[in-house]
Every structure is written in structure tokens, then in C-alpha cells.
Scaffold this motif. Sequence first.
Motif, PDB file in Angstrom:
ATOM      1  N   ALA A 160      -2.914  19.816  32.260  1.00  0.00           N
ATOM      2  CA  ALA A 160      -1.938  19.315  33.236  1.00  0.00           C
ATOM      3  C   ALA A 160      -0.774  20.277  33.436  1.00  0.00           C
ATOM      4  N   ARG A 161      -0.532  21.184  32.506  1.00  0.00           N
ATOM      5  CA  ARG A 161       0.566  22.150  32.625  1.00  0.00           C
ATOM      6  C   ARG A 161       0.138  23.430  33.321  1.00  0.00           C
ATOM      7  N   LEU A 162      -1.135  23.518  33.691  1.00  0.00           N
ATOM      8  CA  LEU A 162      -1.656  24.728  34.315  1.00  0.00           C
ATOM      9  C   LEU A 162      -2.056  24.444  35.753  1.00  0.00           C
ATOM     10  N   PRO A 163      -1.859  25.414  36.644  1.00  0.00           N
ATOM     11  CA  PRO A 163      -2.253  25.198  38.037  1.00  0.00           C
ATOM     12  C   PRO A 163      -3.774  25.168  38.164  1.00  0.00           C
ATOM     13  N   GLU A 164      -4.262  24.577  39.238  1.00  0.00           N
ATOM     14  CA  GLU A 164      -5.708  24.485  39.449  1.00  0.00           C
ATOM     15  C   GLU A 164      -6.382  25.849  39.452  1.00  0.00           C
ATOM     16  N   ASP A 165      -5.692  26.871  39.969  1.00  0.00           N
ATOM     17  CA  ASP A 165      -6.319  28.183  40.050  1.00  0.00           C
ATOM     18  C   ASP A 165      -6.331  28.944  38.719  1.00  0.00           C
ATOM     19  N   PHE A 166      -5.795  28.358  37.657  1.00  0.00           N
ATOM     20  CA  PHE A 166      -5.846  28.990  36.335  1.00  0.00           C
ATOM     21  C   PHE A 166      -7.297  29.232  35.921  1.00  0.00           C
ATOM     22  N   LEU A 167      -8.172  28.284  36.200  1.00  0.00           N
ATOM     23  CA  LEU A 167      -9.574  28.388  35.791  1.00  0.00           C
ATOM     24  C   LEU A 167     -10.447  29.097  36.819  1.00  0.00           C
ATOM     25  N   VAL A 168      -9.849  29.588  37.893  1.00  0.00           N
ATOM     26  CA  VAL A 168     -10.555  30.395  38.886  1.00  0.00           C
ATOM     27  C   VAL A 168     -10.203  31.846  38.548  1.00  0.00           C
ATOM     28  N   LEU A 169     -11.077  32.504  37.832  1.00  0.00           N
ATOM     29  CA  LEU A 169     -10.733  33.803  37.243  1.00  0.00           C
ATOM     30  C   LEU A 169     -10.382  34.871  38.275  1.00  0.00           C
ATOM     31  N   GLU A 210     -16.741  20.595  33.901  1.00  0.00           N
ATOM     32  CA  GLU A 210     -17.113  20.704  35.311  1.00  0.00           C
ATOM     33  C   GLU A 210     -16.854  22.112  35.841  1.00  0.00           C
ATOM     34  N   GLN A 211     -15.700  22.677  35.513  1.00  0.00           N
ATOM     35  CA  GLN A 211     -15.369  24.025  35.977  1.00  0.00           C
ATOM     36  C   GLN A 211     -16.279  25.072  35.333  1.00  0.00           C
ATOM     37  N   VAL A 212     -16.583  24.897  34.055  1.00  0.00           N
ATOM     38  CA  VAL A 212     -17.465  25.835  33.351  1.00  0.00           C
ATOM     39  C   VAL A 212     -18.874  25.786  33.940  1.00  0.00           C
ATOM     40  N   ALA A 213     -19.346  24.588  34.264  1.00  0.00           N
ATOM     41  CA  ALA A 213     -20.680  24.439  34.841  1.00  0.00           C
ATOM     42  C   ALA A 213     -20.774  25.103  36.213  1.00  0.00           C
ATOM     43  N   ALA A 214     -19.664  25.188  36.913  1.00  0.00           N
ATOM     44  CA  ALA A 214     -19.657  25.733  38.264  1.00  0.00           C
ATOM     45  C   ALA A 214     -19.445  27.244  38.317  1.00  0.00           C
ATOM     46  N   SER A 215     -19.120  27.863  37.192  1.00  0.00           N
ATOM     47  CA  SER A 215     -18.780  29.286  37.215  1.00  0.00           C
ATOM     48  C   SER A 215     -19.335  30.009  35.992  1.00  0.00           C
ATOM     49  N   ALA A 219     -18.852  33.145  35.350  1.00  0.00           N
ATOM     50  CA  ALA A 219     -17.779  34.000  34.829  1.00  0.00           C
ATOM     51  C   ALA A 219     -16.851  33.198  33.911  1.00  0.00           C
ATOM     52  N   LEU A 220     -16.484  31.988  34.317  1.00  0.00           N
ATOM     53  CA  LEU A 220     -15.624  31.157  33.476  1.00  0.00           C
ATOM     54  C   LEU A 220     -16.346  30.763  32.201  1.00  0.00           C
ATOM     55  N   ARG A 221     -17.615  30.415  32.306  1.00  0.00           N
ATOM     56  CA  ARG A 221     -18.386  30.053  31.107  1.00  0.00           C
ATOM     57  C   ARG A 221     -18.361  31.204  30.098  1.00  0.00           C
ATOM     58  N   ASP A 222     -18.599  32.426  30.562  1.00  0.00           N
ATOM     59  CA  ASP A 222     -18.595  33.587  29.676  1.00  0.00           C
ATOM     60  C   ASP A 222     -17.207  33.842  29.101  1.00  0.00           C
ATOM     61  N   PHE A 223     -16.174  33.685  29.922  1.00  0.00           N
ATOM     62  CA  PHE A 223     -14.791  33.876  29.477  1.00  0.00           C
ATOM     63  C   PHE A 223     -14.430  32.875  28.383  1.00  0.00           C
ATOM     64  N   VAL A 224     -14.774  31.624  28.589  1.00  0.00           N
ATOM     65  CA  VAL A 224     -14.483  30.580  27.603  1.00  0.00           C
ATOM     66  C   VAL A 224     -15.262  30.846  26.311  1.00  0.00           C
ATOM     67  N   TYR A 225     -16.516  31.204  26.437  1.00  0.00           N
ATOM     68  CA  TYR A 225     -17.345  31.497  25.262  1.00  0.00           C
ATOM     69  C   TYR A 225     -16.739  32.627  24.434  1.00  0.00           C
ATOM     70  N   GLU A 226     -16.410  33.725  25.094  1.00  0.00           N
ATOM     71  CA  GLU A 226     -15.841  34.872  24.376  1.00  0.00           C
ATOM     72  C   GLU A 226     -14.459  34.550  23.805  1.00  0.00           C
ATOM     73  N   SER A 227     -13.649  33.832  24.563  1.00  0.00           N
ATOM     74  CA  SER A 227     -12.316  33.458  24.081  1.00  0.00           C
ATOM     75  C   SER A 227     -12.418  32.603  22.831  1.00  0.00           C
ATOM     76  N   ASN A 228     -13.319  31.654  22.829  1.00  0.00           N
ATOM     77  CA  ASN A 228     -13.459  30.741  21.695  1.00  0.00           C
ATOM     78  C   ASN A 228     -14.031  31.408  20.453  1.00  0.00           C
ATOM     79  N   ARG A 229     -14.584  32.583  20.595  1.00  0.00           N
ATOM     80  CA  ARG A 229     -15.075  33.334  19.434  1.00  0.00           C
ATOM     81  C   ARG A 229     -13.934  34.048  18.708  1.00  0.00           C
ATOM     82  N   GLY A 230     -12.808  34.230  19.388  1.00  0.00           N
ATOM     83  CA  GLY A 230     -11.690  34.975  18.824  1.00  0.00           C
ATOM     84  C   GLY A 230     -10.626  34.083  18.209  1.00  0.00           C
ATOM     85  N   ARG A 231      -9.447  34.662  18.018  1.00  0.00           N
ATOM     86  CA  ARG A 231      -8.326  33.953  17.401  1.00  0.00           C
ATOM     87  C   ARG A 231      -7.065  34.006  18.246  1.00  0.00           C
TER      88      ARG A 231
END
Length: 123
Positions: free
Chosen positions: A49-58, A85-90, A92-104
Motif C-alpha cells: 500500500a505504500r508503493l505506487p502501482e508502477d513499482f512492480l512494472v519493472l 497476480e503481478q508475478v504471474a503476468a510478468s 521479468a518480475l517473476r525472475d526479479f522476485v526470485y533473484e531478490s528473495n535469494r539474497g539478503r
Amino acid sequence: MPDVVQTRHGATVLMCAEDGPLITDEQSAVDLIGTLWGQDVRWLVLPLARLPEDFLVLRTRVAGAVVQKFQQYGFAVAVVGDITEQVAASTALRDFVYESNRGRQLWFVADEAELDARLSAAA
């Protein structure tokens, strides 16, 4: 409810309230950082809720600019909310989230329970 600094599983985190100002760009990220000066906060926990809608549009580069600014000041970021829903639609976002979650430095978690599990495992 205001933003609150807490200790969770040995990590000092700023739990951002859902109804606070949007973090839309580098300046709004710096404004949030300014409220933390002198505190030993390691993690910024941002509800969707603190992030704009386009935050998840890489392609808009909003996520990159905001996260980079936080990291330049030494903060790790956890984005809390359901983005399936956003990850399923993109791909690039799916890969970004996957790689981000592997880090710290940047995590995308569904809820506070998942955040606690990740913080506990990282401790």
C-alpha cells in the motif's frame, strides 16, 4: 498507525504503516530515510500500500531507483503483500522476485509471518 521501529528476530526493522506516504521515487525514499537518522535500523518493511502501482512494472524503473536509494544508505528492504497476480503476468518480475528473495538485501514476502520466518532464518 504510525511507522514503528521494532526488533524482530535480532534485526531492527522499521515497520511502515500502510497509510503513510507513498514511496514513489528516490526523493520520497530519502524522506523516509531522514526519519530514521541516528537509529540503528537494518530493514525497511514496506507494505504494498505504500508503493505506487508502477513499482512492480519493472520497465518504469521505479523499483530499481527506490531500492537502490535505500541500499545506498545501508538499508535492506522487505516488500510485504500478495503479488502473485503481478508475478504471474510478468516473466521479468517473476525472475526479479526470485533473484531478490535469494539474497539478503531485498525480499518480497506475502505477509508478516513469512517476513518473521525469513528474518529468523537469516539470524
